[in-house]
Write a protein that holds these residues in place. Sequence first.
Motif, PDB file in Angstrom:
ATOM      1  N   ASN A 274       0.892  -1.065   0.084  1.00 54.42           N
ATOM      2  CA  ASN A 274       0.031   0.156  -0.003  1.00 54.42           C
ATOM      3  C   ASN A 274       0.868   1.352   0.077  1.00 54.42           C
ATOM      4  O   ASN A 274       0.270   2.420  -0.120  1.00 54.42           O
ATOM      5  CB  ASN A 274      -0.855  -0.019   0.925  1.00 54.42           C
ATOM      6  N   ASN A 275       2.199   1.058  -0.030  1.00 56.52           N
ATOM      7  CA  ASN A 275       2.894   2.165   0.041  1.00 56.52           C
ATOM      8  C   ASN A 275       3.177   3.008  -1.203  1.00 56.52           C
ATOM      9  O   ASN A 275       3.331   2.219  -2.191  1.00 56.52           O
ATOM     10  CB  ASN A 275       4.511   1.868   0.250  1.00 56.52           C
ATOM     11  N   LYS A 276       2.713   4.174  -1.403  1.00 57.64           N
ATOM     12  CA  LYS A 276       2.624   4.931  -2.375  1.00 57.64           C
ATOM     13  C   LYS A 276       3.778   5.269  -3.312  1.00 57.64           C
ATOM     14  O   LYS A 276       3.749   4.991  -4.426  1.00 57.64           O
ATOM     15  CB  LYS A 276       1.933   6.359  -2.018  1.00 57.64           C
ATOM     16  N   GLU A 277       4.937   5.239  -2.560  1.00 57.87           N
ATOM     17  CA  GLU A 277       6.211   5.433  -3.422  1.00 57.87           C
ATOM     18  C   GLU A 277       6.489   3.999  -3.849  1.00 57.87           C
ATOM     19  O   GLU A 277       7.136   4.050  -4.977  1.00 57.87           O
ATOM     20  CB  GLU A 277       7.310   5.675  -2.305  1.00 57.87           C
ATOM     21  N   ILE A 278       6.406   2.966  -3.331  1.00 56.99           N
ATOM     22  CA  ILE A 278       6.779   1.665  -3.825  1.00 56.99           C
ATOM     23  C   ILE A 278       5.876   1.260  -5.152  1.00 56.99           C
ATOM     24  O   ILE A 278       6.225   0.948  -6.084  1.00 56.99           O
ATOM     25  CB  ILE A 278       6.412   0.492  -3.055  1.00 56.99           C
TER      26      ILE A 278
ATOM     27  N   LYS B   6      -6.133   6.148  -4.490  1.00 57.39           N
ATOM     28  CA  LYS B   6      -6.387   7.352  -3.616  1.00 57.39           C
ATOM     29  C   LYS B   6      -5.303   8.519  -3.772  1.00 57.39           C
ATOM     30  O   LYS B   6      -5.623   9.758  -3.775  1.00 57.39           O
ATOM     31  CB  LYS B   6      -6.540   7.060  -2.149  1.00 57.39           C
ATOM     32  N   SER B   7      -4.085   7.924  -4.291  1.00 58.54           N
ATOM     33  CA  SER B   7      -3.013   8.916  -4.770  1.00 58.54           C
ATOM     34  C   SER B   7      -2.941   9.305  -6.175  1.00 58.54           C
ATOM     35  O   SER B   7      -3.042   8.588  -7.122  1.00 58.54           O
ATOM     36  CB  SER B   7      -1.618   8.147  -4.336  1.00 58.54           C
ATOM     37  N   ARG B   8      -3.176  10.748  -6.110  1.00 62.80           N
ATOM     38  CA  ARG B   8      -3.055  11.009  -7.542  1.00 62.80           C
ATOM     39  C   ARG B   8      -1.824  10.899  -8.225  1.00 62.80           C
ATOM     40  O   ARG B   8      -2.115  10.459  -9.766  1.00 62.80           O
ATOM     41  CB  ARG B   8      -3.392  12.733  -7.584  1.00 62.80           C
ATOM     42  N   ASP B   9      -0.740  10.955  -7.727  1.00 62.72           N
ATOM     43  CA  ASP B   9       0.718  10.308  -8.108  1.00 62.72           C
ATOM     44  C   ASP B   9       0.518   8.874  -8.735  1.00 62.72           C
ATOM     45  O   ASP B   9       1.093   8.837  -9.714  1.00 62.72           O
ATOM     46  CB  ASP B   9       1.611  10.611  -7.431  1.00 62.72           C
ATOM     47  N   VAL B  10       0.109   7.972  -8.086  1.00 65.31           N
ATOM     48  CA  VAL B  10      -0.454   6.604  -8.384  1.00 65.31           C
ATOM     49  C   VAL B  10      -1.241   6.718  -9.669  1.00 65.31           C
ATOM     50  O   VAL B  10      -0.643   5.872 -10.741  1.00 65.31           O
ATOM     51  CB  VAL B  10      -0.727   5.737  -7.399  1.00 65.31           C
ATOM     52  N   ARG B  11      -2.215   7.318  -9.493  1.00 62.31           N
ATOM     53  CA  ARG B  11      -2.954   7.402 -10.886  1.00 62.31           C
ATOM     54  C   ARG B  11      -2.288   7.799 -12.080  1.00 62.31           C
ATOM     55  O   ARG B  11      -2.596   7.473 -13.293  1.00 62.31           O
ATOM     56  CB  ARG B  11      -4.369   8.254 -10.528  1.00 62.31           C
TER      57      ARG B  11
END
Length: 132
Positions: free
Chosen positions: A73-77, A114-119
């Motif tokens: 669930n880590n956004k950076e990963i 939920k993260s815009r960067d991931v999307r």
Amino acid sequence: RLVTGVPDVCSSDLLLPGLINTITTNKDSNIINSITIIINNILNEQSDLSKLLIKPYIETIINNCIKIIENYNNKEIKINSLKCLKLMTIFEIPLIIPYKRIVINIGNSMLSDKSRDVRMNAVSVIQSWESL
């Protein structure tokens, strides 16, 4: 220096198999993220040497990135794994086309993150792989 931005020891064909094995077997998110960044740096070179170093591990890297995206669930990963999937499109189409559908599916599954960067990175992956 074999690959710009990566120490010589990391880009050697002696250490890379160990890094790939570690990302496959390790559960520590910091280690996984660090190795993913190293792989991304090698792929970012887009040189003949970087392709030569990574080519034997295409299947393993793609499968690991998918597992990481699904299980952490880590956004950076997630972002670094998505970037890695996008960078894999530097290889010849016959080498990566077998993974096209599954990579696009994992990208689609990240569109609701939920993260815009991931999307944003997921969209980039989908666009890169759809254009193959």
